[in-house]
Design a protein around this motif. Structure first.
Motif, PDB file in Angstrom:
ATOM      1  N   ASN A  94      29.124  37.044  36.660  1.00  0.00           N
ATOM      2  CA  ASN A  94      29.244  37.429  38.061  1.00  0.00           C
ATOM      3  C   ASN A  94      29.691  38.889  38.115  1.00  0.00           C
ATOM      4  OD1 ASN A  94      30.136  37.925  40.716  1.00  0.00           O
ATOM      5  ND2 ASN A  94      30.628  35.767  41.027  1.00  0.00           N
ATOM      6  N   PRO A  95      28.803  39.809  38.509  1.00  0.00           N
ATOM      7  CA  PRO A  95      29.160  41.235  38.508  1.00  0.00           C
ATOM      8  C   PRO A  95      30.223  41.605  39.542  1.00  0.00           C
ATOM      9  CG  PRO A  95      27.011  40.898  39.516  1.00  0.00           C
ATOM     10  CD  PRO A  95      27.412  39.590  38.933  1.00  0.00           C
ATOM     11  N   GLU A  96      30.377  40.787  40.581  1.00  0.00           N
ATOM     12  CA  GLU A  96      31.381  41.094  41.606  1.00  0.00           C
ATOM     13  C   GLU A  96      32.797  40.801  41.109  1.00  0.00           C
ATOM     14  OE1 GLU A  96      30.425  39.144  45.239  1.00  0.00           O
ATOM     15  OE2 GLU A  96      28.488  40.161  45.455  1.00  0.00           O
ATOM     16  N   THR A  97      32.949  39.677  40.430  1.00  0.00           N
ATOM     17  CA  THR A  97      34.277  39.320  39.913  1.00  0.00           C
ATOM     18  C   THR A  97      34.456  39.733  38.459  1.00  0.00           C
ATOM     19  OG1 THR A  97      33.489  37.120  39.240  1.00  0.00           O
ATOM     20  CG2 THR A  97      34.397  37.345  41.463  1.00  0.00           C
ATOM     21  N   LYS A  98      33.372  40.184  37.831  1.00  0.00           N
ATOM     22  CA  LYS A  98      33.365  40.551  36.411  1.00  0.00           C
ATOM     23  C   LYS A  98      33.830  39.384  35.547  1.00  0.00           C
ATOM     24  CE  LYS A  98      33.809  45.554  36.946  1.00  0.00           C
ATOM     25  NZ  LYS A  98      34.508  46.792  36.528  1.00  0.00           N
ATOM     26  N   GLU A  99      33.246  38.207  35.837  1.00  0.00           N
ATOM     27  CA  GLU A  99      33.614  36.994  35.110  1.00  0.00           C
ATOM     28  C   GLU A  99      32.401  36.369  34.423  1.00  0.00           C
ATOM     29  OE1 GLU A  99      37.192  35.565  38.183  1.00  0.00           O
ATOM     30  OE2 GLU A  99      35.319  34.424  38.029  1.00  0.00           O
TER      31      GLU A  99
ATOM     32  N   ARG B 152      37.449  36.787  32.238  1.00  0.00           N
ATOM     33  CA  ARG B 152      37.422  37.869  33.224  1.00  0.00           C
ATOM     34  C   ARG B 152      37.678  39.207  32.539  1.00  0.00           C
ATOM     35  NH1 ARG B 152      41.207  37.204  38.303  1.00  0.00           N
ATOM     36  NH2 ARG B 152      39.487  35.837  38.935  1.00  0.00           N
ATOM     37  N   TYR B 153      36.896  40.207  32.962  1.00  0.00           N
ATOM     38  CA  TYR B 153      37.034  41.552  32.396  1.00  0.00           C
ATOM     39  C   TYR B 153      38.190  42.292  33.067  1.00  0.00           C
ATOM     40  CZ  TYR B 153      35.768  46.250  30.864  1.00  0.00           C
ATOM     41  OH  TYR B 153      35.774  47.499  30.302  1.00  0.00           O
ATOM     42  N   LYS B 154      39.102  42.792  32.246  1.00  0.00           N
ATOM     43  CA  LYS B 154      40.239  43.548  32.760  1.00  0.00           C
ATOM     44  C   LYS B 154      40.749  44.488  31.676  1.00  0.00           C
ATOM     45  CE  LYS B 154      44.741  42.996  35.032  1.00  0.00           C
ATOM     46  NZ  LYS B 154      45.775  42.029  35.495  1.00  0.00           N
ATOM     47  N   ASN B 155      40.882  45.755  32.024  1.00  0.00           N
ATOM     48  CA  ASN B 155      41.416  46.759  31.103  1.00  0.00           C
ATOM     49  C   ASN B 155      40.649  46.810  29.781  1.00  0.00           C
ATOM     50  OD1 ASN B 155      43.455  47.407  32.973  1.00  0.00           O
ATOM     51  ND2 ASN B 155      44.786  45.793  32.169  1.00  0.00           N
ATOM     52  N   GLY B 156      39.326  46.701  29.881  1.00  0.00           N
ATOM     53  CA  GLY B 156      38.488  46.877  28.692  1.00  0.00           C
ATOM     54  C   GLY B 156      38.246  45.641  27.864  1.00  0.00           C
TER      55      GLY B 156
END
Length: 264
Positions: free
Chosen positions: A216-221, A253-257
């Protein structure tokens, strides 16, 4: 100069001129068809391992790869539309127009498919070209990079999330997510960004499209089904070799790389 020598020299000159003209004629308008013709010839000869020198399957495949690499390194070919070639392989581009990935089937036979991938990346007004498939001089490394890439997302500053497909046969297929960025002159996978792994690989039984992991590109999940070992007729002493879904959806989920698991 005798007459025979003059005639021989004239023939050599004509042949050289024809060769030069032929090379020059492979311009931006015809390079797509030229590459397509080489790959189609490879497909036609994919079962021939011992043909005339230069015409066996592996020789033609090397010719295609070399021609594609030379093409992708030329700025004059930067805006080529690979419409014809795209009918025989997967070609994807990132939204920022910096990254292009070509993936093709090498038709090695059987149900274990080997796909190869080459990228073109624009960096500092230059074009970097290389393979996304790990290979030694003689064979592919079994690190599951022999996949074809069919989706790419710009997920962060010059970081690209690529989704790929592969199969090792036996009724199974796998999907892979790779976070790619350009470092040390090459496009490479991240270091441990998928919960400690460089890539996220997810294997399912073939034909179960409902189990294909999604991004999901909106939530980066990245979401995927929780799988458990399946058993024949419920007999715990007879594992089926296939995984069954528990119905539970897991997420990264994508966060901080990095991609980290979400707590339920």
């Amino acid at each position: 100069m005798n007459k025979s020598y003059f005639i021989l020299s004239f023939i050599i000159l004509i042949r050289c001129s024809t060769t030069i003209h032929s090379q020059q004629s492979i311009d931006a308008g015809s390079i797509d068809n030229h590459l397509t013709s080489i790959y189609k010839k490879f497909k036609d000869n994919r079962h021939d391992y011992g043909a005339t020198y230069g015409e066996a399957r592996d020789s033609i495949l090397i010719r295609f790869q070399n021609t594609l690499a030379k093409t992708l390194r030329k700025e004059s070919f930067l805006n080529v539309k690979y419409d014809s070639l795209a009918e025989h392989m997967r070609i994807i581009s990132s939204k920022d127009d910096k990254l292009k990935i070509f993936s093709w089937d090498e038709f090695n036979g059987g149900t274990w498919h080997i796909y190869n991938s080459m990228y073109q990346y624009k960096v500092n007004n230059e074009l970097a070209v290389g393979f996304l498939t790990t290979k030694t001089e003689d064979h592919y490394i079994t690190d599951n990079t022999e996949v074809y890439h069919y989706q790419v997302q710009l997920i962060d500053n010059d970081k690209y999330l690529a989704k790929a497909y592969g199969t090792h046969g036996s009724g199974k297929e796998f999907y892979m997510f790779r976070l790619l960025s350009f470092n040390d002159g090459v496009l490479k996978d991240c270091d441990g960004c998928f919960n400690g792994d460089d890539k996220f690989m997810y294997e399912i039984s073939r034909g179960h499209d409902e189990l294909i992991p999604q991004y999901n590109p909106e939530t980066k999940e990245i979401s995927y089904h929780e799988l458990v070992e399946g058993y024949i007729n419920g007999d715990l002493n007879s594992p089926s070799g296939f995984m069954d879904s528990t119905g539970k959806i897991l997420k990264l989920r994508y966060k901080n790389g990095v991609f980290i698991p979400l707590e339920n």
